[in-house]
Scaffold this active site. Sequence first.
Site, short mmCIF file in Angstrom:
data_model
loop_
_atom_site.label_atom_id
_atom_site.label_comp_id
_atom_site.label_asym_id
_atom_site.label_seq_id
_atom_site.Cartn_x
_atom_site.Cartn_y
_atom_site.Cartn_z
N THR A 97 0.80 -1.22 0.00
CA THR A 97 0.00 0.00 0.00
C THR A 97 0.83 1.28 0.00
O THR A 97 0.57 2.21 -0.76
CB THR A 97 -0.92 -0.01 1.23
OG1 THR A 97 -1.82 -1.11 1.07
CG2 THR A 97 -1.70 1.28 1.36
N ASN A 118 5.72 -1.04 3.23
CA ASN A 118 4.93 -0.48 4.32
C ASN A 118 5.80 -0.30 5.56
O ASN A 118 5.60 0.60 6.36
CB ASN A 118 3.76 -1.40 4.68
CG ASN A 118 2.62 -1.30 3.68
OD1 ASN A 118 2.62 -0.45 2.80
ND2 ASN A 118 1.64 -2.19 3.82
N ASP A 180 -4.08 5.94 6.96
CA ASP A 180 -3.19 7.09 7.08
C ASP A 180 -2.13 7.10 5.98
O ASP A 180 -1.81 8.13 5.40
CB ASP A 180 -2.57 7.18 8.48
CG ASP A 180 -1.87 5.91 8.95
OD1 ASP A 180 -1.44 5.11 8.11
OD2 ASP A 180 -1.75 5.73 10.18
N ARG A 181 -1.56 5.90 5.66
CA ARG A 181 -0.47 5.88 4.67
C ARG A 181 -0.94 6.30 3.29
O ARG A 181 -0.17 6.85 2.50
CB ARG A 181 0.22 4.53 4.63
CG ARG A 181 -0.66 3.31 4.44
CD ARG A 181 0.20 2.05 4.67
NE ARG A 181 -0.55 0.80 4.61
CZ ARG A 181 -1.21 0.25 5.62
NH1 ARG A 181 -1.27 0.89 6.78
NH2 ARG A 181 -1.84 -0.90 5.50
N HIS A 313 -8.32 -9.01 1.78
CA HIS A 313 -7.52 -9.69 2.80
C HIS A 313 -8.37 -10.68 3.61
O HIS A 313 -7.96 -11.81 3.86
CB HIS A 313 -6.90 -8.68 3.76
CG HIS A 313 -5.70 -7.98 3.22
ND1 HIS A 313 -4.60 -8.65 2.74
CD2 HIS A 313 -5.42 -6.66 3.06
CE1 HIS A 313 -3.69 -7.77 2.33
NE2 HIS A 313 -4.17 -6.56 2.51
N ASP A 354 -3.33 1.15 -5.65
CA ASP A 354 -1.97 1.11 -5.11
C ASP A 354 -1.28 -0.22 -5.41
O ASP A 354 -0.07 -0.32 -5.35
CB ASP A 354 -1.99 1.38 -3.61
CG ASP A 354 -2.91 0.44 -2.86
OD1 ASP A 354 -3.81 -0.17 -3.47
OD2 ASP A 354 -2.73 0.31 -1.63
ZN ZN Z 1 -3.05 -1.37 -0.37
#
Ligand code: ZN
Length: 561
Positions: A97, A118, A180-181, A313, A354
């Site tokens: 991501t 990540n 947040d990322r 996921h 992403d």
């Molecule tokens: Zn992702």
Amino acid sequence: MAALLDCRVALAMTEFRLLKLFLPAALALAASAAAATPPLMPPTPMAPPRLLIVISVDQFSADLFDEYRPQFTGGLARLASGTVFRNGYQSHAATETCPGHSTILTGRRPSATGIVGNLWIDQSANRSDKTIYCAEDERAPGTSAADYKVSPVHLLVPTLGQLLKQPSPASLNVAVAGKDRSAVMMGGHAPDQRWYWDGKRFATDLSKPAPASVVAINAAAATMLAIPRPPLVPPPVCAAKAQPVRLEGSGRVIGAGALARAAGDAAHFRAGPEADGTVLALSAALIREIGLGQDNAPDVLSIGLSATDYVGHFFGTGGQEMCLQLLALDRELGDFLARLDQWNLDYAVALTADHGGDDAPERLRLRGIASAARVDPALETTMVAKTIGHPGALLGPQSQGNFIGDVYVDAGLASDERARLLAKALDFYRRHPQVAAAYSRAELSGAPAPTTTADKWSLMDMARASFDPRRSGDIFVMLKPHVNPIVDTSIYASTHGSPWPYDRRVPIIFWRPEMDAATREEPVETVDIMPTLAAMLRLPNAASGIDGKCLHGIQGIDCDR
Ligand code: ZN
């Protein structure tokens, strides 16, 4: 009270329409803060839009886009009536991501954005936890990679929204996301507003008071979270995919779920249409409250929609759950765009992902991919160190179960022991039947730049695009296709992070109301999005010295102007 009543009414329906649910209350609260809307002049054809909206749908693979495209009737159908690049590539190997989001609005690959994963290891970090989260500032006292201070400090290059402010200081740069990322990597440094879901509510890393929209949406979301989410009623296209599949290890069954959630279950709030609806409701409310797209200085709004990733996921990509999620996303996006139309906004949209994602190996095998398997636990980093006789001397990030990507050698070792360990580890990885490739830091440092389009890159080319000598490991490990690095299936069924097309290939879509529909087959990269949007905004200097190139032949975008 009215909002709560609305929630109950909505939950009685089979479709979630969060935007319609949340937005009226938020707008009412924000009304006093909102500037009066001036009447807009009709835009000059293909002049820069007043509002550029860049949407990332987390884990929205090109495979899913292609499969569900005929089913879309809402926002995704509308956007697909613009220019669609079916074969976009997050061209790097570590398809996670944070790296993926870092490419979208910078035009740079992770080797230049510095966002190699990540998580990565910094053995020189001045704190006990040497694992670094991509969107944190580890210098903040008392933090760890799990309990961190959100920050863009690790993003080494500017985003489009930042660059736009140089010639156009009145332009606003706003980011809203489910993670947040995502908001950090698309908004970049010093955005005007940045809001991300922190697990229970929208939060920010900026020292600014919360707009009324945020307060209202947070209150509505808390009300929503406190009551259970009943199962969605699947339309026939989704019911046809409702085949129960039992996962190895946990025995958990996926495939026929309907995205129901217990009262207060924040984890499953994220894995369903509620989460994307909430992000879109806040995005719309902020457009109104802050006045995005209201003057001739173009604004950039980046939106990260994360629910598709959590659904992938938890349940994999091939069952009823993903079908319900994508059709709901289509509806939510349709409601969002319809609201912008009601407001007579002059806007353009770019949409991508992403990274993609893989299905659970148990279901892939049922569908004929006999080689699909879960990873051999012997490939876990600390197990490898033990097996080769150097216990504790190999460190690896935990984001994909500690099986793939960067592996670091203990920096405290003497150089000859380090060399022996590296050689033994590389040999171990390369002999393992589930490993596609393992490269040393020296090999990646010396690798030449790729000379082909991203669809033809070698594994070395992909690993090189994920390599930053300041942050990358001493070894980079890639597993063979459909070897799934999730071993504990009690929560996650599947993941992404590999260099294979199901994880690397994503849709890239550009839409404006004036555009004719076009579907393009040639391979392009997500780093091409930024220079293409820079051309749309007439910011040619923003695209110099980057990895991506402006995509020619899109109606209304002149790459050479
Ligand atoms: Zn992702």
